[in-house]
Structures are given as structure tokens and as C-alpha cells.
Design an enzyme around this catalytic site. Structure first.
Site, short mmCIF file in Angstrom:
data_model
loop_
_atom_site.label_atom_id
_atom_site.label_comp_id
_atom_site.label_asym_id
_atom_site.label_seq_id
_atom_site.Cartn_x
_atom_site.Cartn_y
_atom_site.Cartn_z
N LYS A 9 -10.75 5.84 -3.05
CA LYS A 9 -10.44 6.47 -1.82
C LYS A 9 -9.16 6.94 -2.26
O LYS A 9 -8.54 6.56 -3.41
CB LYS A 9 -10.11 5.16 -0.82
CG LYS A 9 -9.41 4.21 -1.37
CD LYS A 9 -7.70 4.17 -1.45
CE LYS A 9 -7.21 2.77 -1.68
NZ LYS A 9 -5.80 3.00 -2.03
N GLY A 94 -5.98 -1.07 -11.52
CA GLY A 94 -4.73 -1.10 -11.44
C GLY A 94 -4.42 0.55 -11.22
O GLY A 94 -3.17 1.03 -11.35
N GLY A 96 -4.82 2.39 -8.03
CA GLY A 96 -4.55 2.67 -6.38
C GLY A 96 -5.73 3.48 -5.78
O GLY A 96 -5.57 4.10 -4.80
N GLY A 98 -8.75 1.98 -5.14
CA GLY A 98 -9.55 0.88 -4.40
C GLY A 98 -10.82 0.44 -4.72
O GLY A 98 -11.62 0.07 -4.26
N GLY A 100 -11.89 -2.05 -6.81
CA GLY A 100 -12.48 -3.30 -6.55
C GLY A 100 -12.52 -3.52 -5.15
O GLY A 100 -13.64 -4.28 -4.95
N SER A 101 -11.91 -3.15 -4.12
CA SER A 101 -12.22 -3.13 -2.76
C SER A 101 -13.59 -2.63 -2.43
O SER A 101 -14.43 -2.73 -1.71
CB SER A 101 -11.15 -2.67 -1.98
OG SER A 101 -9.93 -3.52 -2.07
N SER A 102 -13.66 -1.45 -3.09
CA SER A 102 -14.86 -0.53 -2.55
C SER A 102 -16.20 -1.22 -3.46
O SER A 102 -17.26 -1.45 -2.54
CB SER A 102 -14.85 0.77 -3.41
OG SER A 102 -15.88 1.54 -2.97
N ASP A 134 -7.91 -3.52 1.86
CA ASP A 134 -8.48 -2.03 1.90
C ASP A 134 -10.22 -2.24 1.99
O ASP A 134 -10.88 -1.10 2.24
CB ASP A 134 -8.43 -1.51 0.60
CG ASP A 134 -6.98 -0.93 0.53
OD1 ASP A 134 -6.17 -0.85 1.42
OD2 ASP A 134 -6.59 -0.70 -0.68
#
Length: 289
Positions: A9, A94, A96, A98, A100-102, A134
Site C-alpha cells: 500500500k 521497515g 512503510g 505495509g 507485514g500487515s498485508s 493497517d
């Protein structure tokens, strides 16, 4: 095995509007997906076993959001099935973007299907929020204007240009940025229409450039070619272009040691485009009696 994307993202803008009593920050940001990211493969395993390969260097299974997402789904539903998960990692940690969130969101969506749990998108999003602010936007799969701590969403349809995304080969710790006393925390709360009518900025950018000169240097370089800014808390920066060719030409000129990619902006997540293709290719159920 079901193979699904975990797309990156971009925060097209990011404003910090205040700090709450619990230490979390209120913000306003515009999320958009791009057609580039990690890939995850899933196969059902017996007896509740969960495995992930390959392991991420320096990240234990207990810390990995993919395994945490799978265990959370097991715990909340009482599911006794397991999964063998394979990861093709393309997004920098690291950065920005996303990643890990994705990955966590794709895991929740995929295992909800494979384990035939029948949870709704909103139920999955509420679970995802416990893993990271996120995660819900990736589960919902729609570009969105996010407010609050990132948990209040308004669907949005920004333009879908070609993006050049560059990474200066460093990691920026999100917690360190949000805990820094010099982080601006007083941007006004505006409507989406007001935000869209103003120049887009990132309140974290000046602080990240101060502590990470590599980001400042790369951003200064990219600004020579197109309006550019940082995504999230960095370290990745991006610029939009009218064509893939122009974006790729700029990537070819990037400073030595810079990593990057060209991708198309997507208001509908590539994850959901992939699921639609799977559904379209599935044979119809046998309704004969």
C-alpha cells in the site's frame, strides 16, 4: 495449494491530528494499493499444525504476523485445522509499504476460505485490527480515507497512476517515529474533500529525513523527476507518472544501491482481484437432487 498476493500500500498523504491518552495517535491518511507485493501459498494441514517457509531472518515464528494471524483465527473460531504456508517476500521490512500487515490480512482471508469458517469481511477486519492498525484496510480491499487510529474508513477512488517506489536499503522503526517528541501532532482535522483539494503531504517525512539522511538524499533526487513524498513512516518514497515507460526510465537512472519497482495504483486490492479469478474458475456446485 492456494496462492494469493499480499500487495503493498501507499499512504498518498498522512497527517497526525493528535495523540490520545492511551499513547496512540489520531491520523488522517489515504490508502491505495499497488499491483506489487509478497505472495503467499496455503495448503491445509492436519491437527492444527502451522508452518511457514522460509522463515524471515531475525523474526521468530511467535513474532511473525503470518503465524500470529493464523493462530488468532484458530483461537477465535476453535478451528482444529492447520496450514502449510509458503512466503515469497518482495517488500522490504521497515519500508512503510505495509508488507507485514498485508501478509497478515491475506493469511486471514485465505484461511477463512480454506478452513471454511464463513467469517464476514467485517469480522475478519475486527480480528485484523488486533494485529495492526493497517491490517483492516488490506482485508476490506478498497482504497480508503482512514481516520482515528486508522480504524475509521471511508471508501475512496483516487487516480490510479503508475508509481515508482524507491527504497534506500534501510529500515525505519515505526514506533520510534511515533514516540519521537519532535513528531508534528497538530494537523487540522479536515474532510476528505478538503484533503483532496490541498497539496498532499506526510507529517512524518521531515522527522524521518532528519534521522535518516539516506531518505532525504533519495527524496531530493526523485523530486528532480516528479512530485515525490514518503509513504507511511518510511523508508520508501514514491512518485507518480503518467505512463509505465516514464516510471521505468526514471528507475533506470536511480542512484547506485537503490532498490525499487514500478507498479500500477489499484483502488481494488489485487488480493480481491485474485479471489474473483479463483471463484470464476471454480466449477459450479452440483445442485442435482
Amino acid at each position: 495449494m492456494m496462492v494469493l498476493p499480499a500487495p503493498a500500500k501507499l499512504n498518498l498523504f498522512l497527517y497526525i491530528t493528535g495523540r490520545r491518552d492511551d499513547g496512540y495517535h489520531n491520523l488522517q491518511t489515504l490508502f491505495q494499493f499497488v499491483d506489487h507485493g509478497d505472495s503467499l501459498g496455503f495448503a491445509v494441514a492436519p491437527d492444527g499444525d502451522l508452518s511457514l517457509s522460509p522463515a524471515l531472518p531475525g523474526v521468530s515464528p511467535e513474532q511473525n504476523l503470518i503465524i500470529k494471524a493464523a493462530r488468532l483465527l484458530q483461537t477465535k473460531t476453535g478451528c482444529t485445522r492447520g496450514a502449510r504456508i509458503t512466503l515469497t517476500k518482495r517488500l522490504p521490512m521497515g519500508g512503510g509499504l505495509g508488507g507485514g500487515s498485508s501478509d497478515a490480512a491475506t493469511t486471514l482471508v485465505a484461511l477463512n476460505r480454506l478452513w471454511q469458517l464463513g467469517l464476514s469481511t467485517e469480522q475478519l477486519a475486527r480480528l485484523g485490527l488486533t494485529l495492526g492498525a493497517d491490517v483492516p484496510v488490506f482485508i476490506r480491499g478498497q482504497a480508503a480515507f482512514a481516520e482515528g487510529v486508522g480504524d475509521i474508513f471511508t471508501p475512496a477512488t483516487p487516480p490510479e497512476p503508475w508509481y515508482l517506489v524507491l527504497h534506500p536499503d534501510i529500515e525505519v522503526a515505526t514506533a520510534a517515529i511515533f514516540n519521537d517528541p519532535d513528531l508534528p501532532r497538530n494537523s487540522p482535522v479536515l474532510s476528505l474533500q478538503q484533503r483532496l483539494s490541498l497539496p498532499w503531504e506526510n507529517d512524518c517525512e521531515a522527522l524521518v529525513k532528519k534521522h535518516h539522511p539516506e531518505v532525504a538524499k533519495l527524496l531530493g533526487w526523485l523530486l528532480e523527476y516528479a512530485p515525490s513524498r514518503m509513504t507511511g513512516t518510511g523508508a520508501c518514497i514514491f512518485a507518480s507518472f503518467g505512463s509505465r515507460e516514464k516510471a521505468e526510465q526514471t528507475l533506470a537512472r536511480a542512484p547506485e544501491g537503490t532498490h525499487g519497482f514500478v507498479a500500477k495504483g489499484c483502488n481494488i486490492s489485487p488480493l480481491f482481484s485474485a479471489l474473483q479469478k479463483i471463484d470464476a474458475a471454480s466449477p459450479p456446485s452440483n445442485t442435482a437432487t
